[in-house]
Design a protein around this motif. Structure first.
Motif, mmCIF file in Angstrom:
data_model
loop_
_atom_site.group_PDB
_atom_site.id
_atom_site.type_symbol
_atom_site.label_atom_id
_atom_site.label_comp_id
_atom_site.label_asym_id
_atom_site.label_seq_id
_atom_site.Cartn_x
_atom_site.Cartn_y
_atom_site.Cartn_z
ATOM 1 N N GLU A 106 -27.740 -23.548 -10.458
ATOM 2 C CA GLU A 106 -28.963 -23.492 -11.573
ATOM 3 C C GLU A 106 -30.069 -24.196 -10.675
ATOM 4 O O GLU A 106 -31.320 -23.891 -11.214
ATOM 5 N N PHE A 107 -29.897 -25.084 -9.759
ATOM 6 C CA PHE A 107 -31.047 -25.812 -9.162
ATOM 7 C C PHE A 107 -31.646 -24.869 -8.379
ATOM 8 O O PHE A 107 -32.961 -24.662 -8.108
ATOM 9 N N LYS A 108 -30.854 -23.741 -7.714
ATOM 10 C CA LYS A 108 -31.345 -22.970 -6.680
ATOM 11 C C LYS A 108 -32.104 -21.871 -7.572
ATOM 12 O O LYS A 108 -33.327 -21.329 -7.073
ATOM 13 N N ASP A 109 -31.771 -21.499 -8.509
ATOM 14 C CA ASP A 109 -32.650 -20.434 -9.396
ATOM 15 C C ASP A 109 -33.897 -21.221 -9.883
ATOM 16 O O ASP A 109 -34.636 -20.525 -10.026
ATOM 17 N N LEU A 110 -33.801 -22.620 -10.362
ATOM 18 C CA LEU A 110 -34.820 -23.184 -10.691
ATOM 19 C C LEU A 110 -35.712 -23.386 -9.400
ATOM 20 O O LEU A 110 -36.907 -22.986 -10.006
ATOM 21 N N LYS A 111 -35.575 -23.560 -8.467
ATOM 22 C CA LYS A 111 -36.286 -23.432 -7.370
ATOM 23 C C LYS A 111 -36.961 -22.114 -7.108
ATOM 24 O O LYS A 111 -37.957 -22.028 -6.888
ATOM 25 N N THR A 112 -36.126 -21.126 -7.166
ATOM 26 C CA THR A 112 -36.635 -19.605 -6.894
ATOM 27 C C THR A 112 -37.662 -19.589 -7.966
ATOM 28 O O THR A 112 -38.632 -19.057 -7.631
ATOM 29 N N THR A 113 -37.397 -19.734 -9.365
ATOM 30 C CA THR A 113 -38.234 -19.552 -10.232
ATOM 31 C C THR A 113 -39.674 -20.434 -10.081
ATOM 32 O O THR A 113 -40.716 -19.574 -10.310
ATOM 33 N N LEU A 114 -39.625 -21.732 -9.645
ATOM 34 C CA LEU A 114 -40.633 -22.426 -9.575
ATOM 35 C C LEU A 114 -41.485 -21.936 -8.135
ATOM 36 O O LEU A 114 -42.654 -21.860 -8.459
ATOM 37 N N ASN A 115 -40.825 -21.412 -7.013
ATOM 38 C CA ASN A 115 -41.461 -20.883 -6.044
ATOM 39 C C ASN A 115 -42.166 -19.637 -6.395
ATOM 40 O O ASN A 115 -43.453 -19.398 -6.135
ATOM 41 N N GLN A 116 -41.552 -18.671 -7.353
ATOM 42 C CA GLN A 116 -42.246 -17.449 -7.734
ATOM 43 C C GLN A 116 -43.317 -17.726 -8.615
ATOM 44 O O GLN A 116 -44.479 -17.245 -8.415
ATOM 45 N N GLN A 117 -43.263 -18.781 -9.604
ATOM 46 C CA GLN A 117 -44.493 -19.167 -10.306
ATOM 47 C C GLN A 117 -45.496 -19.814 -9.452
ATOM 48 O O GLN A 117 -46.684 -19.594 -9.697
ATOM 49 N N GLN A 118 -45.181 -20.598 -8.373
ATOM 50 C CA GLN A 118 -46.204 -21.100 -7.582
ATOM 51 C C GLN A 118 -46.885 -19.853 -6.814
ATOM 52 O O GLN A 118 -48.123 -20.136 -6.649
ATOM 53 N N ASP A 119 -46.172 -18.994 -6.276
ATOM 54 C CA ASP A 119 -46.597 -17.926 -5.745
ATOM 55 C C ASP A 119 -47.491 -17.199 -6.452
ATOM 56 O O ASP A 119 -48.769 -16.550 -6.308
ATOM 57 N N ASP A 120 -46.976 -16.934 -7.800
ATOM 58 C CA ASP A 120 -48.047 -16.260 -8.980
ATOM 59 C C ASP A 120 -49.321 -17.197 -8.887
ATOM 60 O O ASP A 120 -50.165 -16.734 -9.235
ATOM 61 N N VAL A 121 -49.170 -18.476 -9.018
ATOM 62 C CA VAL A 121 -50.422 -19.296 -9.348
ATOM 63 C C VAL A 121 -51.120 -19.195 -8.164
ATOM 64 O O VAL A 121 -52.575 -19.161 -8.264
ATOM 65 N N LYS A 148 -35.114 -33.714 -3.660
ATOM 66 C CA LYS A 148 -34.296 -33.196 -4.868
ATOM 67 C C LYS A 148 -33.000 -32.910 -4.325
ATOM 68 O O LYS A 148 -31.850 -33.086 -4.365
ATOM 69 N N GLU A 149 -33.059 -31.790 -3.344
ATOM 70 C CA GLU A 149 -32.126 -31.243 -2.525
ATOM 71 C C GLU A 149 -31.491 -32.182 -1.900
ATOM 72 O O GLU A 149 -30.028 -32.143 -1.543
ATOM 73 N N GLU A 150 -32.229 -33.238 -1.266
ATOM 74 C CA GLU A 150 -31.685 -34.383 -0.461
ATOM 75 C C GLU A 150 -30.589 -35.021 -1.256
ATOM 76 O O GLU A 150 -29.575 -35.522 -0.608
ATOM 77 N N LYS A 151 -30.956 -35.350 -2.273
ATOM 78 C CA LYS A 151 -30.119 -36.376 -3.163
ATOM 79 C C LYS A 151 -29.064 -35.528 -3.506
ATOM 80 O O LYS A 151 -27.787 -36.287 -3.970
ATOM 81 N N VAL A 152 -28.940 -34.433 -3.852
ATOM 82 C CA VAL A 152 -27.926 -33.465 -4.470
ATOM 83 C C VAL A 152 -26.820 -33.178 -3.259
ATOM 84 O O VAL A 152 -25.576 -33.457 -3.473
#
Length: 167
Positions: A106-121, A148-152
Motif C-alpha cells: 500500500e505504501f509503494k502504491d501510495l508512493k507511486t500515486t504521489l509520484n504520478q500526481q507530482q509528475d502531473d503537477v 517514511k521508508e526508512e522508518k518502516v
C-alpha cells in the motif's frame, strides 16, 4: 588323720561342699535368666523398629511415586500449553508479516500515486512556466517519502530477526 580323710569323703561333707555351689549358681542362673529376658526384649524392640522402618519406607516410596506421577502430569500439561502458545505465536507472526507486507504494498502504491500526481503537477506547472518552484517542492516530497521508508524498513528487519531467533 584317717578321720579327716573319712570326714572329707563323707556324705555330710559333700552336702556341705555342694551347698556353696548351689548358692553360687543361683545368682548366676538368675543373671543368665535376666540377661536372656533382656536380650529377648531387645530383639523384640529391634524387630518392632524394623517393622516401623519398613512401614515408613513403604510410605515414603509411595509418596515419592505419587510425586513423580504428579510431576510427569504437570510436565505433560506444561508441554502441551507451551506447544499451544508456540502455535498461537506462529500464527500471529504470520498474520503480522502479512499485514506488514500489505502495508508495504500500500505504501509503494501510495508512493507511486504521489509520484504520478507530482509528475502531473510538474507537467501542469511547466506548461504554466512555474517549473522552478516545482523542483523545490519535488525535493521536499522525495525527502518526506524517503524518511517514511526508512522508518518502516527497520521495523520489518527487527520482526524478521526476531522470527529467525525463535526458529
Amino acid at each position: 588323720m584317717a578321720d579327716q580323710t573319712t570326714d572329707s569323703t563323707s556324705p555330710s561333707a559333700l552336702v556341705s561342699a555342694s551347698s556353696p555351689k548351689k548358692e553360687n549358681t543361683n545368682p548366676v542362673d538368675s543373671k543368665l535368666t535376666e540377661l536372656s529376658e533382656s536380650r529377648a526384649e531387645l530383639l523384640n524392640r529391634i524387630q518392632n523398629l524394623k517393622q516401623e522402618l519398613s512401614e515408613s519406607r513403604a510410605e515414603l516410596l509411595n509418596r515419592i511415586q505419587n510425586l513423580k506421577q504428579d510431576l510427569q502430569s504437570w510436565r505433560g500439561k506444561l508441554d502441551t500449553q507451551v506447544q499451544v502458545y508456540r502455535e498461537e505465536l506462529s500464527g500471529l507472526k504470520k498474520t503480522l508479516n502479512l499485514e506488514v507486507e500489505q502495508l508495504r504494498e500500500e505504501f509503494k502504491d501510495l508512493k507511486t500515486t504521489l509520484n504520478q500526481q507530482q509528475d502531473d503537477v510538474s507537467a501542469s506547472l511547466k506548461s504554466l512556466g512555474l517549473q522552478e518552484n516545482s523542483k523545490d517542492s519535488e525535493g521536499q516530497m522525495d525527502k518526506k517519502s524517503e524518511a517514511k521508508e526508512e522508518k518502516v524498513e527497520p521495523l520489518l528487519i527487527d520482526e524478521n530477526a526476531k522470527e529467525a531467533e525463535h526458529h
